[in-house]
Design an enzyme around this catalytic site. Sequence first.
Site, PDB file in Angstrom:
ATOM      1  N   ASP A 342     -13.319   0.603 -13.275  1.00  0.00           N
ATOM      2  CA  ASP A 342     -12.466   0.267 -14.412  1.00  0.00           C
ATOM      3  C   ASP A 342     -13.305  -0.332 -15.534  1.00  0.00           C
ATOM      4  O   ASP A 342     -14.167  -1.196 -15.294  1.00  0.00           O
ATOM      5  CB  ASP A 342     -11.395  -0.732 -13.953  1.00  0.00           C
ATOM      6  CG  ASP A 342     -10.501  -1.192 -15.077  1.00  0.00           C
ATOM      7  OD1 ASP A 342      -9.748  -0.353 -15.606  1.00  0.00           O
ATOM      8  OD2 ASP A 342     -10.558  -2.390 -15.420  1.00  0.00           O
ATOM      9  N   GLU A 378     -14.878   4.793 -15.787  1.00  0.00           N
ATOM     10  CA  GLU A 378     -13.981   4.811 -16.933  1.00  0.00           C
ATOM     11  C   GLU A 378     -14.853   4.365 -18.105  1.00  0.00           C
ATOM     12  O   GLU A 378     -15.159   3.164 -18.229  1.00  0.00           O
ATOM     13  CB  GLU A 378     -12.800   3.857 -16.745  1.00  0.00           C
ATOM     14  CG  GLU A 378     -11.833   3.908 -17.913  1.00  0.00           C
ATOM     15  CD  GLU A 378     -10.744   2.834 -17.837  1.00  0.00           C
ATOM     16  OE1 GLU A 378      -9.621   3.114 -18.296  1.00  0.00           O
ATOM     17  OE2 GLU A 378     -11.018   1.731 -17.331  1.00  0.00           O
TER      18      GLU A 378
END
Length: 709
Positions: A342, A378
């Site tokens: 993330d 990401e």
Amino acid sequence: MQVWPGQAYPLGATYDGAGTNFAVFSEAAQRIELCLLHDDGSETAVELRENDAFVRHAYLPGVMPGQRYGFRVHGPYQPERGHRCNSAKLLLDPYAKAISGRIDWGEEVYGYHFDRPDRRNDLDSAPHTMASVVVNPYFDWGDDRPPRTDYHRTVIYEAHVKGLTMRHPALPEELRGTYAALAHPAIIEHLTELGVTTLELMPVHQFVTDHRLSDAGLTNYWGYNTIGFFAPHNAYASWGDRGQQVLEFKSAVRALHQAGIEVILDVVYNHTAEGSHLGPTLSFRGLDNASYYRLTDDRRYYMDTTGTGNSLLMRSPHVLQLIMDSLRYWVTEMRVDGFRFDLAATLARQFHEVDRLSSFFDLVQQDPVVSQVKLIAEPWDLGEGGYQVGNFPPLWTEWNGKFRDTVRDLWRGEPRTLAEFASRLTGSSDLYQGDGRRPLASVNFVTCHDGFTLRDLVSYDRKHNEANGEGNNDGESYNRSWNCGVEGETDDPEVLALRGRQMRNFVATLMLSQGVPMLSHGDEFGRSQRGNNNAYCQDNELSWVRWPDPAREDSATALELLRFTRALVWLRRDHPVFRRRRFFHGRPVEGTHDELSDIAWFTRRGEEMQARDWQAAHAKSLTVFLNGNAISEPGVRGERILDDSFLLMFNAHHEPLEFTVPVDHGRQWQVVVDTAVAGGVEPGSGAKVAAGDRLTLVDRSLTVLQRPG
């Protein structure tokens, strides 16, 4: 109680069959107490007197799995210098393998008083916070083997443990929403029939619902608020939270592996649940605030590139050790097959800029364990220069946000999208070829947990996040969505037909593109969140997957989309021309004795595309030839790979268009995909067409023709 010196490594609580070794790092601490917690609310404190390189440690014979514990740190409370030690706060072990209980929000878990933030708070947090748990590391893995699915054969399915399983009618009530549910035959059967090879789980590291959400009666449903980087989230366990969550998670991984399905974890190593300077003192802050967090020049405050209040200090050797130890633990002990990171751009920030050669990526590159599993970034964060799509090191794959945006733009009719769409369809060589990466560096997706679901993408022009309690100000406002003429739910048959066609267009485009496709759970049968594009706090039926039931009339459309999605996934899996390991050359491939190029581009009239055709503002149609006789990469034994050839015809125009089958690229073809057909094209039943024939594609539709190799 006997207390032996013990060892400084491994950090955390390590049970060896006779007792437990405890070790914890803190450079700021003057003294650390290990507190063994008892069910009657009392605790036994043991001072950790041994100190090696700022690691305090001790071995306690007879301390068994299931024992709850925490730390109390005696040291400076000087926020202006970055120190926030406070022995009144029971702290979680950063290396805890399991965490028990939940937080009872109140002033007790904070290091300051609400009415006087500048004044130290000495209220005891122990009765109001979570506890670390000693776990038994032993587990019978049997003949478990990691599937090790090659990227070119990978189909990723992003799912939430609870959201995927909470409403499945075949699951027993007591298993719904748990790790055990993932191992249930009904879930595994759905994934295998769909053609999924890799299950990407949204965060399962122990996380926290923050104070604000709790007061509002909401929950941190998504889980991007980690407090324990080694501990499976305890609320997803059906058996208990005194270590049972570890066994249950391992059992789920074992069952998924037996079905040939990999498990990837969505991990959040960029920040913790302790938030800003006004956040609670739960673990890292009280142990050694300045060693764990990026602080500003005024050391009372935190650098925040994640929008969560803090960012971990990626240039700290102790933070890097924590992350690498966590990653290795999940691979070696929990046997997961990879990670999706993330806001990975934050991991690359050593100071302020994003540095792709930062220490974290150097460590991953040389690590003999972590470097061998799937690593997905990401590739953005909220800081300056944080959008880094295409800029991660060669070992990594990336969520390709440009694929998402371009495919959405094409199908909603945006002008001048063909040229970029061609790049996204063929693996985004403009992003990945320059540093030696290949099409498989691109994880392609149209939707994910963050944003509209597939059904909402074609049903809403605007977000509808009122249920989140933030005045509809949260969530992305620019979604590249189109409601097909009516905002939200409707019974207009023409609008519903167009929406169905658009969903099939997105699924087909995703599966026919080079790269690694990723589906978001429930999109295969059109789940909706009623226009909420930021359901991070909605732990309820709004975000839980509603499974189609053949007995319900409203499930007919969902089941049609499910059949179509399965067909497209398996079409991709059956044909290597859609999952090439190398970029197209745009010319005939040497040694194949085929004079045709490996790829060719045509106007809808069957003429080769010219420069003016790519840039025409009105151009929203395209035919693509994929040559199954011109695949340049060899098979696993060095053999030549041969496949059928395909023509992909895209009509993103708002009116029907007539397409001509190119005359020099094959005589006979058969329609195998037509997104204008609600249930898809049954194998072998599609119309047969010849070179030079004309086909009319309805507005906003995609047709695929197949020619045997």
